[in-house]
Design a protein around this motif. Structure first.
Motif, PDB file in Angstrom:
ATOM      1  N   ALA A 123       0.835  -1.209   0.000  1.00 18.80           N
ATOM      2  CA  ALA A 123       0.000   0.000   0.000  1.00 18.80           C
ATOM      3  C   ALA A 123       0.866   1.254   0.000  1.00 18.80           C
ATOM      4  N   ASP A 131      -6.444   0.355  -0.879  1.00 20.06           N
ATOM      5  CA  ASP A 131      -6.232  -1.081  -0.975  1.00 20.06           C
ATOM      6  C   ASP A 131      -7.353  -1.782  -0.209  1.00 20.06           C
ATOM      7  N   ARG A 165      -7.624  -2.461  -5.797  1.00 18.71           N
ATOM      8  CA  ARG A 165      -7.218  -1.058  -5.649  1.00 18.71           C
ATOM      9  C   ARG A 165      -8.226  -0.176  -6.388  1.00 18.71           C
TER      10      ARG A 165
END
Length: 210
Positions: A123, A131, A165
């Motif tokens: 991340a 995320d 994502r």
């Protein structure tokens, strides 16, 4: 915003490279640069580190009322609550609709909860993306291996973990849900929407010579 690691986990501070020693972290702030980072909100509740629904929110609620803090107390709660079952969730993101069965879903802006327990090791705090970590159902006896992966930064390679994502996601399972936002527990009824906040947060981050 300047960060000093005075919490029980300090995940946000550790992610941005703040020294674990409080005195050293104060000294460190004198050699920091100002950086713009992403912010998100869950049903208009803002967060900068990690939010979640499911088992991690259940543990966060218990941990919030626990007199003993620290990583070991957190681990003890996890093993005490092994009767928790995975739930079904309907998710919508990027014009896609899916149904998933998960122990929990974490919404990560940074890599870790704290104490280097990394829920999303890759991340980034300034990529304008959330995320979404979906932890699928797996045998309870595999929890030690799951925790080992968290502590070694390899959880993203587990076959029981899927990471999406996106800038926004909506989740619904037609129930009242325990959620946590940066570790603070809440009960939410109805759909949950997590999305990128339009404004940035300016923070002091340690200067790293390239």
């Amino acid at each position: 915003l300047g960060v000093i690691p005075c919490g029980s986990g300090n995940g946000f501070a550790y992610h941005i490279g703040i020294n674990k020693n409080i005195k050293n972290s104060v000294i460190q702030l004198n050699n920091c640069i100002i950086k713009d980072i992403d912010c998100f909100h869950l049903n208009k509740i803002p967060f900068v580190n990690i939010a979640g629904i499911g088992f991690d929110a259940h543990i966060a609620s218990l941990f919030n009322n626990n007199k003993k803090r620290g990583f070991l107390s957190y681990i003890k709660l996890i093993f005490k609550e092994l009767s928790y079952n995975a739930n079904n969730y309907k998710i919508r993101y990027n014009e896609k609709k899916e149904e998933v069965k998960a122990y929990f879903i974490a919404f990560a802006n940074t890599s870790q909860y704290g104490n280097n327990a990394q829920i999303s090791p890759q991340a980034k705090i300034d990529d304008k993306l959330l995320d979404v970590v979906i932890v699928k159902a797996f045998a309870k006896w595999k929890i030690p291996l799951f925790l080992f992966r968290m502590l070694t930064g390899t959880l993203h390679s587990s076959r029981y973990v899927r990471i999406i994502r996106t800038q926004q996601i909506q989740i619904n399972n037609n129930e009242s849900n325990s959620i946590h936002v940066d570790g603070e527990p809440y009960i939410i009824t109805g759909p949950i929407t997590v999305k990128l906040y339009s404004k940035k947060l300016k923070i002091f981050t340690p200067y790293v010579k390239e």
